[in-house]
Design a protein around this motif. Structure first.
Motif, short mmCIF file in Angstrom:
data_model
loop_
_atom_site.label_atom_id
_atom_site.label_comp_id
_atom_site.label_asym_id
_atom_site.label_seq_id
_atom_site.Cartn_x
_atom_site.Cartn_y
_atom_site.Cartn_z
N ARG A 273 0.72 -1.38 0.00
CA ARG A 273 0.03 -0.11 0.02
C ARG A 273 0.86 1.20 0.16
NH1 ARG A 273 -2.82 -2.44 3.86
NH2 ARG A 273 -1.93 -1.37 5.55
N THR A 274 1.83 1.35 0.70
CA THR A 274 2.80 2.57 0.86
C THR A 274 3.55 2.56 -0.50
OG1 THR A 274 3.10 2.00 3.18
CG2 THR A 274 4.52 3.43 2.36
N GLU B 267 1.39 4.32 -2.78
CA GLU B 267 1.31 5.62 -2.45
C GLU B 267 2.57 6.39 -2.95
OE1 GLU B 267 0.36 6.32 2.02
OE2 GLU B 267 1.91 7.83 1.53
N GLY C 200 2.25 6.60 -6.71
CA GLY C 200 1.29 7.83 -7.03
C GLY C 200 1.68 9.23 -6.95
N LYS C 201 2.51 9.32 -6.06
CA LYS C 201 3.02 10.54 -5.55
C LYS C 201 4.07 11.26 -6.25
CE LYS C 201 2.33 10.92 -0.76
NZ LYS C 201 2.62 10.56 0.40
N CYS D 267 9.94 11.91 -3.99
CA CYS D 267 9.94 11.33 -2.57
C CYS D 267 11.41 10.59 -2.27
CB CYS D 267 8.89 10.04 -2.61
SG CYS D 267 7.07 10.56 -2.56
N GLU E 93 5.36 14.25 4.03
CA GLU E 93 4.68 13.27 3.66
C GLU E 93 5.32 12.71 2.57
OE1 GLU E 93 1.13 15.38 2.61
OE2 GLU E 93 0.59 15.68 4.89
N ARG E 94 6.46 13.08 2.23
CA ARG E 94 7.20 12.61 1.11
C ARG E 94 8.28 11.84 1.61
NH1 ARG E 94 6.07 14.28 -4.31
NH2 ARG E 94 4.22 15.50 -4.24
N TYR F 121 10.01 8.65 3.54
CA TYR F 121 9.73 7.37 4.41
C TYR F 121 10.89 6.78 4.96
CZ TYR F 121 5.37 8.10 1.49
OH TYR F 121 4.49 8.45 0.75
#
Ligand code: PA5
Length: 415
Positions: A59-60, A63, A66-67, A129, A164-165, A167
């Motif tokens: 899922r991550t 994300e 997609g980002k 990211c 938010e970018r 990880y």
């Protein structure tokens, strides 16, 4: 599914000596599977990967994909070599579609301003990211690269947008990165405390960036799990016994790749073998060789120079693409293909080297699939750990690396 297989060309006496150590190798494998020593969490981690963790990784990764259209993996040693190896090795069915997946960049494994400036230049105009990976959370090179990239993200997206970018993959409890991830709310994953960096590619360390780059991580884990079957464990044990005997005869192990897709895997092997086995005055120095490229340079030394080495050859049997030679000028090569030429180079080189008694280990890799990559990683990890135990060293520590890290920090503190 086809599996990796390993062949040996060397003196009968060497193989007999290796086979006489089979009982010791059995005991070493039992010790690993019983987790009778520190840092053995990797031995069954891939085969029993927690489904909820795997789903969260996927899922991550979706994300991230997609980002952004580019992401940077920041790490050094075991925190980036495995992901880089997999990205170079594994085919993606839709890799020909431009922009199908974000482009992956790596940082944090050197201290070059030039490298990092060029990286920032390449990121210009892209949506970016960052995946920052450090088990200890305090290694200088990735820390500095992270500061650089974080500043870049802050300037581009503002502090909240940047967070938010970002990880993070790090230890569950300790270290600066863990504290920062908690304080700033980065999405984060844990590298289990009983898995060391160079044994971590089949953990979130490798799986998150690879999934975000569009690779099939479930296939990779299935391949690794398949390597726990008795046939491949037996292959790894014999590989380890042979390497342990050759350690008494030679000082260098050339690790040769024939296909450029395997070059980064070779770099991962160098870390695995070098850092796991080179201690207490023991070990064989692993040296990369690119075939055919280096046959036209080091080839002379291999054939007629000081005979201090044995060879481990990594050969992909059924490569993704093949091209047949065609055209009016093709002459004797007409209708022949690259895979035939690769086989000719392998056999020609082996014949020449057999002639001067170089011990040769051939590792046949079925293809460039994610499954084969997972299997290959696990076979090499097991081989390396068992070789280390046969040699009497701890294959999971790296006191020499820690010594340089400390020296560097001491120098910075004093200047
Ligand atoms: O195998 C290892 O443990 C090391 O090579 C580490 O991966 C490397 O030193 C990076 O350390 P860290 O992830 O703590 O930054």
């Amino acid at each position: 599914m086809k599996s990796i297989h390993i062949d040996y060309e060397m003196a009968e006496a060497t193989l007999a000596e290796a086979d006489a150590r089979a009982g010791e190798a059995d005991a070493a494998v039992a010790k690993l599977y019983e987790k009778d020593m520190a840092f053995t969490g990797w031995v069954d981690y891939a085969a029993h990967f927690p489904e909820d963790e795997l789903s969260r990784i996927e899922r991550t990764a979706a994300e991230i994909a997609g980002k952004c259209d580019a992401f940077v993996v920041i790490g050094i040693g075991g925190s980036y070599l495995g992901a880089r190896a997999a990205l170079s090795f594994i085919d993606r069915p839709d890799s020909k579609k431009p922009g199908a997946w974000p482009e992956v960049f790596f940082a944090g494994f050197n201290v070059s301003g030039t490298y990092h400036q060029r990286l920032l230049d390449k990121l210009e105009g892209r949506d970016v990211c960052v995946i920052v990976i450090s088990k200890s959370g305090g290694t200088l090179e990735p820390s500095v690269a992270f500061l650089t990239l974080k500043n870049y993200l802050y300037n581009k997206y503002g502090q909240a947008g940047a967070h938010e970018r970002i990880y993070a993959i790090t230890d569950a409890k300790s270290g600066k990165l863990k504290a920062e991830a908690d304080a700033n709310g980065y999405a984060s994953f844990v590298l289990p405390s009983d898995i060391g960096g160079r044994y971590s590619v089949l953990s979130p360390v490798g799986l998150l960036p690879l999934a975000a780059a569009g690779l099939d991580i479930r296939q990779m884990l299935s391949g690794a799990a398949s390597a726990e079957e008795p046939g491949l464990v037996a292959a790894a044990k014999r590989f380890a016994c042979v390497r342990a005997v050759l350690e008494g005869q030679k000082t260098v192990e050339t690790v040769s790749f024939f296909d450029p897709s395997v070059e980064d895997f070779t770099a991962w092997v160098l870390q695995l073998f070098g850092e796991s086995e080179g201690k207490d005055g023991r070990g064989v120095f692993p040296a990369p060789v690119g075939i055919s490229r280096d046959l036209h340079s080091l080839g002379q030394f291999l054939q007629e120079g000081r005979q201090i080495f044995y060879e481990t050859l990594l050969f992909v049997e059924d490569p993704t693409a093949d091209i047949t030679i065609e055209g009016a000028d093709a002459g004797d090569y007409a209708g022949r293909s690259y895979s035939e030429f690769a086989r000719a180079v392998l056999e020609g080189m082996a014949k020449a080297h057999r002639g001067v008694d170089i011990p040769i280990i051939r590792v046949y890799i079925p293809d460039n699939s994610a499954y084969s990559f997972g299997q290959l990683v696990y076979v090499f990890e097991l081989t390396c750990a068992v070789t280390g135990l046969l040699m009497g060293v701890d294959p999971f520590n790296q006191p020499g690396v820690e010594a340089y890290k400390k020296g560097m920090l001491d120098y910075l503190a004093q200047t």
